[in-house]
Design a protein around this motif. Structure first.
Motif, PDB file in Angstrom:
ATOM      1  N   GLU A  61      -2.541   4.443   5.234  1.00  0.00           N
ATOM      2  CA  GLU A  61      -3.929   4.174   5.594  1.00  0.00           C
ATOM      3  C   GLU A  61      -4.125   2.710   5.971  1.00  0.00           C
ATOM      4  N   CYS A  62      -3.436   1.827   5.271  1.00  0.00           N
ATOM      5  CA  CYS A  62      -3.561   0.396   5.578  1.00  0.00           C
ATOM      6  C   CYS A  62      -3.088   0.083   6.995  1.00  0.00           C
ATOM      7  N   MET A  63      -2.021   0.756   7.425  1.00  0.00           N
ATOM      8  CA  MET A  63      -1.448   0.464   8.740  1.00  0.00           C
ATOM      9  C   MET A  63      -1.897   1.448   9.813  1.00  0.00           C
ATOM     10  N   GLY A  64      -2.354   2.628   9.388  1.00  0.00           N
ATOM     11  CA  GLY A  64      -2.800   3.617  10.365  1.00  0.00           C
ATOM     12  C   GLY A  64      -1.671   4.357  11.044  1.00  0.00           C
ATOM     13  N   ILE A  65      -0.531   4.498  10.371  1.00  0.00           N
ATOM     14  CA  ILE A  65       0.599   5.255  10.922  1.00  0.00           C
ATOM     15  C   ILE A  65       1.142   6.185   9.848  1.00  0.00           C
ATOM     16  N   PRO A  66       1.882   7.225  10.242  1.00  0.00           N
ATOM     17  CA  PRO A  66       2.349   8.201   9.255  1.00  0.00           C
ATOM     18  C   PRO A  66       3.366   7.612   8.278  1.00  0.00           C
ATOM     19  N   LEU A  67       3.304   8.114   7.058  1.00  0.00           N
ATOM     20  CA  LEU A  67       4.244   7.737   6.015  1.00  0.00           C
ATOM     21  C   LEU A  67       4.997   8.992   5.573  1.00  0.00           C
ATOM     22  N   PHE A  68       6.317   8.941   5.715  1.00  0.00           N
ATOM     23  CA  PHE A  68       7.180  10.042   5.281  1.00  0.00           C
ATOM     24  C   PHE A  68       7.842   9.611   3.973  1.00  0.00           C
ATOM     25  N   ARG A  69       7.683  10.451   2.919  1.00  0.00           N
ATOM     26  CA  ARG A  69       8.244  10.097   1.614  1.00  0.00           C
ATOM     27  C   ARG A  69       9.164  11.211   1.124  1.00  0.00           C
ATOM     28  N   PHE A 214      -1.359  -4.746   8.041  1.00  0.00           N
ATOM     29  CA  PHE A 214      -2.374  -3.910   7.402  1.00  0.00           C
ATOM     30  C   PHE A 214      -3.696  -4.112   8.151  1.00  0.00           C
ATOM     31  N   LYS A 215      -3.849  -3.461   9.264  1.00  0.00           N
ATOM     32  CA  LYS A 215      -5.008  -3.694  10.134  1.00  0.00           C
ATOM     33  C   LYS A 215      -6.273  -3.015   9.610  1.00  0.00           C
ATOM     34  N   ASN A 216      -6.130  -1.975   8.775  1.00  0.00           N
ATOM     35  CA  ASN A 216      -7.294  -1.220   8.311  1.00  0.00           C
ATOM     36  C   ASN A 216      -7.811  -1.662   6.945  1.00  0.00           C
ATOM     37  N   ALA A 217      -6.897  -1.998   6.049  1.00  0.00           N
ATOM     38  CA  ALA A 217      -7.330  -2.313   4.673  1.00  0.00           C
ATOM     39  C   ALA A 217      -6.252  -3.106   3.955  1.00  0.00           C
ATOM     40  N   ARG A 218      -6.664  -3.787   2.906  1.00  0.00           N
ATOM     41  CA  ARG A 218      -5.730  -4.449   2.001  1.00  0.00           C
ATOM     42  C   ARG A 218      -5.811  -3.747   0.659  1.00  0.00           C
ATOM     43  N   ILE A 219      -4.770  -3.904  -0.140  1.00  0.00           N
ATOM     44  CA  ILE A 219      -4.706  -3.250  -1.447  1.00  0.00           C
ATOM     45  C   ILE A 219      -5.154  -4.239  -2.520  1.00  0.00           C
ATOM     46  N   VAL A 220      -6.018  -3.784  -3.399  1.00  0.00           N
ATOM     47  CA  VAL A 220      -6.483  -4.612  -4.516  1.00  0.00           C
ATOM     48  C   VAL A 220      -6.010  -3.953  -5.810  1.00  0.00           C
ATOM     49  N   LEU A 221      -5.213  -4.669  -6.563  1.00  0.00           N
ATOM     50  CA  LEU A 221      -4.703  -4.158  -7.837  1.00  0.00           C
ATOM     51  C   LEU A 221      -5.730  -4.464  -8.929  1.00  0.00           C
ATOM     52  N   PRO A 242       1.493  -0.401 -12.282  1.00  0.00           N
ATOM     53  CA  PRO A 242       0.103  -0.329 -11.805  1.00  0.00           C
ATOM     54  C   PRO A 242      -0.672   0.753 -12.564  1.00  0.00           C
ATOM     55  N   VAL A 243      -1.852   0.393 -13.014  1.00  0.00           N
ATOM     56  CA  VAL A 243      -2.713   1.356 -13.702  1.00  0.00           C
ATOM     57  C   VAL A 243      -3.803   1.863 -12.760  1.00  0.00           C
ATOM     58  N   SER A 244      -4.425   0.945 -12.013  1.00  0.00           N
ATOM     59  CA  SER A 244      -5.442   1.365 -11.044  1.00  0.00           C
ATOM     60  C   SER A 244      -5.501   0.349  -9.903  1.00  0.00           C
ATOM     61  N   PHE A 245      -5.891   0.847  -8.724  1.00  0.00           N
ATOM     62  CA  PHE A 245      -6.027  -0.020  -7.555  1.00  0.00           C
ATOM     63  C   PHE A 245      -6.996   0.630  -6.582  1.00  0.00           C
ATOM     64  N   HIS A 246      -7.492  -0.134  -5.614  1.00  0.00           N
ATOM     65  CA  HIS A 246      -8.334   0.432  -4.571  1.00  0.00           C
ATOM     66  C   HIS A 246      -8.066  -0.305  -3.258  1.00  0.00           C
ATOM     67  N   LEU A 247      -8.566   0.277  -2.184  1.00  0.00           N
ATOM     68  CA  LEU A 247      -8.418  -0.330  -0.864  1.00  0.00           C
ATOM     69  C   LEU A 247      -9.691  -1.080  -0.505  1.00  0.00           C
ATOM     70  N   GLN A 248      -9.499  -2.254   0.048  1.00  0.00           N
ATOM     71  CA  GLN A 248     -10.621  -3.048   0.554  1.00  0.00           C
ATOM     72  C   GLN A 248     -10.511  -3.034   2.079  1.00  0.00           C
ATOM     73  N   TYR A 249     -11.453  -2.332   2.703  1.00  0.00           N
ATOM     74  CA  TYR A 249     -11.343  -2.122   4.148  1.00  0.00           C
ATOM     75  C   TYR A 249     -11.719  -3.376   4.926  1.00  0.00           C
ATOM     76  N   SER A 255      -4.752  -5.949  16.063  1.00  0.00           N
ATOM     77  CA  SER A 255      -3.605  -5.974  15.157  1.00  0.00           C
ATOM     78  C   SER A 255      -2.561  -6.954  15.647  1.00  0.00           C
ATOM     79  N   LEU A 256      -1.521  -7.135  14.804  1.00  0.00           N
ATOM     80  CA  LEU A 256      -0.459  -8.093  15.106  1.00  0.00           C
ATOM     81  C   LEU A 256       0.240  -7.771  16.416  1.00  0.00           C
ATOM     82  N   GLY A 257       0.457  -6.519  16.667  1.00  0.00           N
ATOM     83  CA  GLY A 257       1.224  -6.170  17.869  1.00  0.00           C
ATOM     84  C   GLY A 257       1.428  -4.679  17.932  1.00  0.00           C
TER      85      GLY A 257
END
Length: 731
Positions: A61-69, A214-221, A242-249, A255-257
């Motif tokens: 979500e932060c980068m806006g591209i698919p993540l395969f895990r 991270f063009k869409n959001a940053r992570i806040v721990l 990590p116990v909890s975190f949220h995204l700050q849009y 974007s960078l490129g």
């Protein structure tokens, strides 16, 4: 290229993505390997960093591209440095993951990773990429860690420590701290205890919470807890859970490129941007793209008459040479298959195989066929056939057909032991040009470092540098130095000989410049902090004029280095060598002008490298019959005998003997209008006469004739009528 990025969450994999974009690539997907159990923070893995894996899910979500895990099923089963396909190994999880990414995103052609210094990790990524037909990008490889760390911080990588495990790092004090606040501490610990400032020794691990990608959001721990793995008083080990975190849009900004818009990449109905890849790593490891093994095509040899396929072998016990060529031609691919198959048969007859080959000289009649030649080459010489490392290689175009040869001529240097050490980096990086395929950057064997021919390629882009021959030469030497440093050596101090191939396309004024550039670059290297502290050797320089080089390069540099294994080794005491008597009817006697023909480098009484340059002017001193401008076969016979006489004198003066010779090449210009067959008869006759005059002494009559446009000791005087290159080493 479209790139899938291997991400662990650490600073290195994120910065590797940024470098990939900088060099014109496009990040289209992310790939991550995580523990099978979500509650587990860290695995006992040689390959994967998993601390903080609970947060990686947000990267899509932060980068806006698919993540395969993929959840890691395997473990560390194959622990040797060079990986071989092993069912149940954790590397097979990476194979399954990237194979699925490639299936869903067929446009993906490369993989980026954050490897900096670990050969173990780099080789495994390269192995998987090779199996999948993907290119490995490792732009952080071998870079100065202090400079890298500053570059990461200055380019906006916001990362925190999630593991510490080193003297001077306290879990309570340092976990969760931003990299910027630890910069000075890390450099201080480097000075005190020698820790790696980028954590390459496992001193610490990081988690990236924000970066320009991270063009869409940053992570806040929001909340975390410290889990102690060891309370050792000297080097305690702790991790951040990590116990909890949220995204700050973020507000929409450019974007960078090149981070690809994900909408057309995958079917969004299959689960948005997140994909978890299943599959059994115990069963899927045999899905391998195989290359047809044409080396078993015995009929190729059957179709070639014996009088057309020529082979020559030396009789050395520890290392030996095999040369093979065709007279006349059936076409490049058929010629090359015939020659390689003949060499393979000769290797087998001597109880060896391609695994024993140290170095290969691949000579082609036309460089336009380079791609086709590579296809044939890789079907014979494969990683599987070379478990100790693939040979290093030099490829040049020679005027083969002007001396009535076929399209391919190959020379291989072979060792009958398994002590070679090979450097083979297939990843594209900023370090040195990659070798994607079964040919390596360098091979070390018994203190001799045989380096692949280096072009003036810019490593991260793999394109020839602009500015002409002098600029290409400078870059080629820098590439050579990067390779030499991996063996704790320097081309500026440890090279015994530089063979420099110069394309005929090089202009006369460029030839004048490259000699000055050559010595200037070497002198600059000698005064750098990285230069070797070993004894400065008196290097020999040989320039060879050839029709063409790979990629249309103007220059190719091929150094050979002496890399001393034991710094306490004393110089060998000269011993009496068997004296060879020159046939009396040759009539040569020592004269002062003979020394002007000779370049010589003697190392510790163990290595003797000699180049003889016989120009028209010097040849006239041999006999009045050579006063004319045209050199006949009769004249060449006289010159060949004189060269053998001089070589004998050099060996005797240096306390070496003919049995110590590992390699003996004679370069002759096609302007002599003499076929290779005729030249071979002339030299064979001279060596036969030498052997007949010395019945009690073994004279190996092996030599290699190389047809060239010209050769000489300087780039402005590549007009020798004959040039000899001799390499001798005591066993």
């Amino acid at each position: 290229m479209k790139v899938v990025a291997l991400v662990s969450g650490g600073k290195d994999s994120c910065f590797a993505m940024m470098k990939s974009i900088q060099y014109g690539h496009e990040i289209v997907a992310l790939a991550n390997l995580m523990p099978a159990d979500d509650s587990v923070d860290e695995l006992d893995s040689y390959m994967y960093q998993t601390v903080g894996h609970q947060i990686i899910v947000s990267y899509a979500e932060c980068m806006g591209i698919p993540l395969f895990r993929r959840r890691i099923q395997g473990s560390t089963r194959h622990q040797k440095l060079n990986y071989r396909i092993t069912p149940g190994d954790e590397v097979e999880d990476m194979y399954i993951l990237l194979n699925e990414v490639k299936r869903q995103l067929p446009s993906v052609s490369a993989v980026s990773s954050g490897a900096i210094a670990s050969d173990y990790q780099r080789l495994r990524v390269e192995s998987v990429c090779s199996r999948l037909g993907l290119v490995s990008l490792a732009y952080l490889w071998k870079q100065d860690q202090s400079l890298l760390l500053h570059e990461m911080i200055n380019n906006g990588i916001l990362a925190i420590t999630v593991k510490v495990a080193a003297m001077g790092l306290d879990p309570v004090k340092h976990l969760g701290k931003e990299l910027t606040s630890l910069d000075s501490d890390l450099h201080k610990l480097n000075r005190l205890y020698g820790i790696n400032v980028c954590g390459e020794g496992g001193e610490y691990e990081t988690l990236t919470l924000d970066c320009p990608l991270f063009k869409n959001a940053r992570i806040v721990l929001d909340e975390f807890k410290v889990v102690m793995h060891s309370s050792d008083s000297i080097a305690p080990v702790g991790i951040l859970h990590p116990v909890s975190f949220h995204l700050q849009y973020k507000a929409k900004t450019s974007s960078l490129g090149s981070i690809c818009d994900n909408k057309n990449l995958v079917d969004q109905e299959k689960g948005g941007l997140l994909f978890e890849i299943q599959g059994d790593c115990f069963q899927n490891c045999d899905i391998l793209q195989s290359v047809p093994d044409v080396s078993s095509d015995d009929h190729i040899l059957d179709d070639v008459p014996d009088d057309r396929l020529q082979i020559s072998c030396s009789r050395m016990q520890t290392t030996f040479l095999i040369c093979c060529w065709l007279q006349n031609s059936c076409g490049l691919q058929d010629d090359l298959k015939s020659v390689l198959r003949k060499i393979e048969s000769e290797l087998l007859a001597r109880g060896c195989g391609w695994k024993n080959v140290l170095y290969i000289h691949l000579y082609l009649a036309d460089m336009k066929g380079f791609g086709l030649a590579n296809e044939t080459y890789v079907s014979f010489i494969t990683q599987e056939k070379c478990p100790f490392g693939v040979p290093s290689r030099s490829t040049v175009e020679l005027p083969l057909q002007q001396v009535q040869l076929g399209n391919a001529y190959i020379e291989v240097l072979v060792a009958n032991d398994q002590t070679k050490r090979v450097l083979h980096v297939q990843s594209i990086s900023s370090w040195a040009p990659s070798c994607i395929g079964p040919y390596s950057q360098a091979t070390l064997h018994k203190e001799i470092l045989y380096m692949a021919g280096q072009l003036g390629l810019d490593p991260p882009t793999m394109t020839l540098c602009s500015g002409g021959a002098a600029h290409e030469l400078e870059q080629a030497l820098k590439n050579c130095e990067a390779v030499a440093e991996c063996f704790r050596s320097s081309v500026s101090t440890s090279s015994v000989i530089f063979v420099t191939y110069c394309s005929t396309r090089m202009q006369p004024e460029e030839r004048r410049r490259i000699e000055d550039k050559f010595h200037g670059v070497l002198e600059e290297m000698r005064h750098s902090d990285k230069a070797s502290l070993s004894k400065l050797l008196d290097s020999i320089f040989l320039y060879v004029n050839v029709p063409n080089l790979p990629k249309g390069a103007l220059v190719e540099v091929k150094p050979i280095l002496y890399v001393q294994e034991n710094l306490d080794t004393v110089e060998q005491t000269p011993h009496d060598s068997p004296r060879l008597y020159i046939p009396t009817d040759w009539g040569f006697q020592h004269e002062h002008w003979h020394n002007s023909c000779i370049q010589k480098c003697i190392v510790n009484g163990k290595v003797c490298v000699t180049v003889l340059s016989m120009t028209n002017e010097l040849a006239r001193n041999i006999s009045s019959c050579l006063l004319g401008n045209e050199i006949t076969e009769e004249h060449l016979e006289l010159v060949s005998k004189f060269c053998i006489y001089l070589l004998n004198e050099v060996l005797l003066d240096s306390a070496f003997c003919w049995e110590d010779i590992k390699n003996l090449r004679f370069y002759f210009p096609t302007s002599l209008n003499i076929t290779l067959e005729a030249a071979s008869i002339i030299f064979s006759r001279a060596f036969n006469e030498l052997a007949e005059s010395n019945p009690t002494v073994h004279v190996d009559r092996f030599f290699n004739l190389i047809p060239v446009i010209g050769a000489g000791r300087t780039p402005t005087s590549m007009d020798d009528i004959l040039t000899c290159e001799l390499f001798a080493k005591k066993c």
